[in-house]
Each structure stands twice: as structure tokens, then as C-alpha cells.
Design an enzyme around this catalytic site. Sequence first.
Site, short mmCIF file in Angstrom:
data_model
loop_
_atom_site.label_atom_id
_atom_site.label_comp_id
_atom_site.label_asym_id
_atom_site.label_seq_id
_atom_site.Cartn_x
_atom_site.Cartn_y
_atom_site.Cartn_z
CG MET A 159 1.62 6.44 8.24
SD MET A 159 1.91 6.93 9.92
CE MET A 159 2.74 5.39 10.79
CG ASN A 193 -9.25 0.15 7.88
OD1 ASN A 193 -9.91 0.02 6.81
ND2 ASN A 193 -8.53 1.30 8.32
CG ASP A 244 -0.95 11.92 15.87
OD1 ASP A 244 -1.16 12.94 14.72
OD2 ASP A 244 -1.26 11.50 16.59
CG HIS A 250 -3.51 8.50 15.17
ND1 HIS A 250 -2.29 9.89 14.75
CD2 HIS A 250 -4.27 8.42 14.03
CE1 HIS A 250 -2.92 9.31 13.70
NE2 HIS A 250 -3.84 8.46 13.54
N GLY A 267 0.89 -1.44 0.16
CA GLY A 267 0.17 -0.07 -0.09
C GLY A 267 0.81 0.96 0.43
N GLY A 268 0.06 2.72 0.06
CA GLY A 268 1.11 3.80 -0.13
C GLY A 268 1.40 4.02 1.57
CB ILE A 269 1.32 3.68 4.73
CG1 ILE A 269 0.50 4.97 5.38
CG2 ILE A 269 2.78 3.31 5.98
CD1 ILE A 269 -0.32 4.49 6.20
P1 NAI Z 1 -3.57 1.94 1.38
O1 NAI Z 1 -5.02 1.89 0.72
O2 NAI Z 1 -2.79 2.76 -0.27
O3 NAI Z 1 -2.73 1.17 1.10
C1 NAI Z 1 -3.43 -0.02 1.90
C2 NAI Z 1 -2.54 -1.41 2.11
O4 NAI Z 1 -3.75 -2.68 2.34
C3 NAI Z 1 -2.92 -1.77 0.36
O5 NAI Z 1 -2.16 -2.59 -0.16
C4 NAI Z 1 -4.50 -2.76 0.46
O6 NAI Z 1 -3.92 -4.54 -0.23
C5 NAI Z 1 -3.77 -3.60 1.72
N1 NAI Z 1 -4.65 -4.53 2.95
C6 NAI Z 1 -6.82 -4.45 2.25
N2 NAI Z 1 -6.78 -5.36 3.48
C7 NAI Z 1 -5.64 -6.56 3.75
C8 NAI Z 1 -5.76 -7.25 4.47
N3 NAI Z 1 -6.27 -7.99 4.73
N4 NAI Z 1 -4.46 -7.22 4.47
C9 NAI Z 1 -3.55 -7.11 3.70
N5 NAI Z 1 -3.04 -6.12 2.89
C10 NAI Z 1 -4.87 -5.38 3.25
O7 NAI Z 1 -3.72 3.07 1.92
P2 NAI Z 1 -2.42 3.33 3.07
O8 NAI Z 1 -2.64 4.69 2.83
O9 NAI Z 1 -1.75 2.85 2.92
O10 NAI Z 1 -2.77 3.48 4.68
C11 NAI Z 1 -3.19 2.35 5.22
C12 NAI Z 1 -3.75 2.48 6.60
O11 NAI Z 1 -2.91 3.32 7.70
C13 NAI Z 1 -5.28 3.72 6.56
O12 NAI Z 1 -6.20 2.59 6.88
C14 NAI Z 1 -4.79 5.22 6.89
O13 NAI Z 1 -5.55 6.10 7.81
C15 NAI Z 1 -3.54 4.70 8.25
N6 NAI Z 1 -2.89 5.74 8.41
C16 NAI Z 1 -2.68 5.20 9.57
C17 NAI Z 1 -1.77 6.56 9.99
C18 NAI Z 1 -1.33 7.15 11.61
O14 NAI Z 1 -1.36 7.80 12.33
N7 NAI Z 1 -1.67 5.95 12.74
C19 NAI Z 1 -1.46 7.80 9.23
C20 NAI Z 1 -2.05 7.49 7.80
C21 NAI Z 1 -2.81 6.25 7.66
#
Ligand code: NAI
Length: 340
Positions: A254, A119, A175, A202, A36-38
Site C-alpha cells: 500500500m 475511520n 488494486d 475499493h 502507522g503501518g502504511i
Molecule cells: P495502522 O493502525 O498501522 O496505522 C494507522 C495510523 O493512524 C496510526 O499510527 C494511528 O496513530 C494513526 N491515527 C489514528 N487516528 C489518527 C488521527 N486522528 N490523526 C492522525 N493519525 C491518526 O493502520 P495501517 O495499516 O497503516 O492502515 C491505515 C488505513 O489504511 C486503514 O484504514 C486501512 O484500512 C487503510 N488501507 C487502505 C488501503 C487502500 O488500498 N486504500 C490498503 C490498505 C490499508
Amino acid sequence: SIRASLQKSSSSALLHRSYSSESAPARKVAVLGAAGGIGQPLALLMKLNPLVSSLSLYDIAGTPGVAADVSHINTRSEVVGYMGDENLGKALEGADVVIIPAGVPRKPGMTRDDLFNINAGIVKALCEGIAKYCPHALVNIISNPVNSTVPIASEVFKKAGTYDEKKLFGVTTLDVVRAKTFYAGKAKVPVAGVNVPVVGGHAGVTILPLFSQATPQANSLSHEEIVALTKRTQDGGTEVVEAKAGKGSATLSMAYAGAIFADACLKGLNGVPDVIECSFVQSNVTELPFFASKVRLGKNGVEEVFGLGSLSDFEKQGLEALLPELKSSIEKGIKFANQS
Ligand code: NAI
């Protein structure tokens, strides 16, 4: 010694290959949601970390490509990609640290709680895997809403009989990263030497930066400036969501924050003293069962949860204001885990 100083400074050690990389103990780190993006930049940063000997990249799609790409980097760790449910066990087996950035991110106009329905189920399923395949791993939860996904994880582990409150972390490091950057900018001090504890949770107002405890103290900042810095820290994620205009939320910053926190967990496991980071953990600091504050990391995970220290009147009001929202987000997670 050079080695000790590298190990002590969390952000600088990340990008340097320490002299000790061959003698550091073997450590397996698994990233769930690694395509994913992160996940992708986090996989890159963990590949650069000399404390990692085995890097396991799991996602429901896309991991063969990410793993092949990252594996060509000439650093210590062996990289393996795993794709799909049936490979979750192999991805997790033997993991010392599991980092979870799996799930959907926000789009403009959404709160972190809007992500709950998708999620919550993803985190629950992945934690069932952790309970089965690596019950002793330190679990770093990035997937939002963290205020609810951490309580979900705790309930899953309790049901499986594997819960250890010292080993479950909500990652709130971003944060802290934001608070440091914004504070350094306003106070006109070099950011490298800045520290700002961030407590609470958060999401929105539950994010409570304690600028009264920031170091170095900038006495020049007015009350209005502190109020504005607090609001900017609370809305930092939304700032990125809006700038990305529908393409997701913070990923690069992140990944950086996630890498800092995982590095701190690894240092703790390896017995490095005085490793302290803020994290959302099981807590007695307030009446709520989970709360973010400074914690000391060690061989068992959380070795000590620090109290809040002295707060300004503004921070005391912020604390009172956040408790009801944080309480209901925690309860929502616990309820979800027990009904589904
Ligand atoms: P994204 O959509 O780019 O990537 C998410 C990845 O998770 C995708 O590659 C997807 O295929 C995968 N995925 C989905 N279901 C899955 C499963 N059952 N098992 C394994 N992988 C699975 O999203 P991004 O931007 O990477 O964000 C991910 C999460 O991180 C979001 O929930 C976002 O809100 C959270 N986040 C948390 C932050 C924090 O400070 N704690 C900061 C920024 C984002």
C-alpha cells in the site's frame, strides 16, 4: 532526454534521483497517520521522491521518532514531524498534496465497511483541518472504507466552502498494482510492461479490473482464468489480512501504491504531460456521484475523467453487480458527514 523519460515512467522515477531535483518546484507533501503501518514506509518512499521539497509527518503519536529517523536520509526534502491535534495546522499549512493513511486497518473476518465507525470520524476531523489550513491541496485518501471516506471528505469540504472536485482522490492504486502482478504471473509476461485499468470502487466486488483492456493482451487466458484473476484482485486485501493473522492489512504494498499515486499528483502539478492513473473521484461515468476510472492528472488535479471504454460481457455483469453496493457505501458516507 533522460530527464523526460525518468519523469514519464511513474514507477521507475520513484527510486531514482532525477538530475532535475534542484530545479523542480518546491512542493510540500503531508502524510497524516505517518507513524502507522502504511505511514512509515510511505514516509520513507516520499523522502526518496526528488519532487518533494518539504515532507510533513503527522500522527496522534510516534511522529518525532519516525521524522528523526527519516530526516537523516540524504535526499532533497526537509522532514518535520508533528504530533497531536494542536499541531495539525502547522503540519498542513502550505501543503500541495495531503496523503491520509490514518485510521484502523482490518483484522481477519472484517470487511472494509466494519472500519466505518472509527475511520469515518478520523477522516472527517482531518478534512476539517485541510479545509482550514490547506484548502487548495490535492487530497489522497487511503483510509478505508474508501467508498465512504471520499464522500465524507467531499461533504466536509462542501460545508467549509472549499470543495474542488478536481482535488479529491480515493487511492485505488493498490488494486491496479495487484491486478498487474496477478495478470503478469498468469499471462507469463514481464510485469514491468503490464497495464490493467481497475474501475468501480475499493471494496470486494466494487473492485472491477478490466482484463479485456490489459496490455499486452494475452489471448491465451481462458474465461475461467479471467474470472479467477478478477476474484483474486477483489480479494487481494483479504489475502494479506489473513496472512498477517490479526496484525493488520497491506502496509508495504500500500505504501508503494500510495507513493506511485502521490508521485503522479506531483508530476501533474508540475505540468508533466500525460500523467494517467486510476482513482476514485467525482464522476459522470456512471449514475453514481463517485466512481473509480482512469483520470488524467494536471496542474489543477483531475484534468479529465476517462470513460470505461469497451467492456467484455463478464465485465458488464461485474459493473451491474457493483453499482448497488457502491451506491449504498457512498450514501452512508454522505449521511454520516451530514448528521455528525
Ligand atoms: P495502522 O493502525 O498501522 O496505522 C494507522 C495510523 O493512524 C496510526 O499510527 C494511528 O496513530 C494513526 N491515527 C489514528 N487516528 C489518527 C488521527 N486522528 N490523526 C492522525 N493519525 C491518526 O493502520 P495501517 O495499516 O497503516 O492502515 C491505515 C488505513 O489504511 C486503514 O484504514 C486501512 O484500512 C487503510 N488501507 C487502505 C488501503 C487502500 O488500498 N486504500 C490498503 C490498505 C490499508
